[in-house]
Scaffold this motif. Structure first.
Motif, mmCIF file in Angstrom:
data_model
loop_
_atom_site.group_PDB
_atom_site.id
_atom_site.type_symbol
_atom_site.label_atom_id
_atom_site.label_comp_id
_atom_site.label_asym_id
_atom_site.label_seq_id
_atom_site.Cartn_x
_atom_site.Cartn_y
_atom_site.Cartn_z
ATOM 1 N N VAL A 19 0.855 -1.194 0.000
ATOM 2 C CA VAL A 19 0.000 0.000 0.000
ATOM 3 C C VAL A 19 0.887 1.239 0.000
ATOM 4 C CG1 VAL A 19 -1.853 -1.196 1.250
ATOM 5 C CG2 VAL A 19 -0.181 0.156 2.527
ATOM 6 N N THR A 23 -1.327 5.806 2.934
ATOM 7 C CA THR A 23 -2.389 4.935 3.433
ATOM 8 C C THR A 23 -2.108 4.509 4.871
ATOM 9 O OG1 THR A 23 -2.865 4.150 1.204
ATOM 10 C CG2 THR A 23 -3.630 2.773 3.028
ATOM 11 N N LEU A 33 -10.528 3.464 6.050
ATOM 12 C CA LEU A 33 -9.930 2.880 4.854
ATOM 13 C C LEU A 33 -10.838 1.772 4.339
ATOM 14 C CD1 LEU A 33 -6.243 2.422 6.086
ATOM 15 C CD2 LEU A 33 -7.173 4.324 4.767
ATOM 16 N N ARG A 36 -10.572 -4.026 2.493
ATOM 17 C CA ARG A 36 -9.493 -4.859 1.937
ATOM 18 C C ARG A 36 -8.117 -4.274 2.265
ATOM 19 N NH1 ARG A 36 -11.663 -2.721 -3.091
ATOM 20 N NH2 ARG A 36 -10.177 -1.223 -3.946
ATOM 21 N N THR A 37 -8.037 -2.956 2.393
ATOM 22 C CA THR A 37 -6.775 -2.309 2.743
ATOM 23 C C THR A 37 -6.431 -2.588 4.202
ATOM 24 O OG1 THR A 37 -7.216 -0.577 1.123
ATOM 25 C CG2 THR A 37 -5.544 -0.101 2.795
ATOM 26 N N ALA A 40 -5.234 -6.130 4.461
ATOM 27 C CA ALA A 40 -3.853 -6.303 3.987
ATOM 28 C C ALA A 40 -2.847 -5.849 5.040
ATOM 29 C CB ALA A 40 -3.640 -5.529 2.693
#
Length: 69
Positions: A19, A23, A33, A36-37, A40
């Motif tokens: 990322v 972020t 956010l 999925r971020t 991760a």
């Protein structure tokens, strides 16, 4: 706290999670956010040995997994 526990800087976590540096900064400021971020970032930290602790009256937290000799 999780990033600091494994001794990573913002750039380290961003690179390992795939990322942007911004972020990671946004997450640490408490901004929302995409799920999925967050996933991760969380899985990257868990792979490094971080255990996320649920709210237990004193707030959520983190700890490091015990290292086996």
């Amino acid at each position: 706290m999780a990033r600091a526990a494994v001794g990573w800087g913002v750039r380290d976590l961003a690179k390992k999670a795939g990322v942007a540096v911004d972020t990671v900064s946004r997450l640490e400021r408490g901004e929302e956010l995409l799920p999925r971020t967050v996933s991760a970032l969380r899985s990257t930290l868990e792979s490094a040995g971080v255990i996320f602790i649920d709210q237990n009256g004193n707030g959520p937290g983190v700890r490091l997994r015990d290292r086996q000799p």
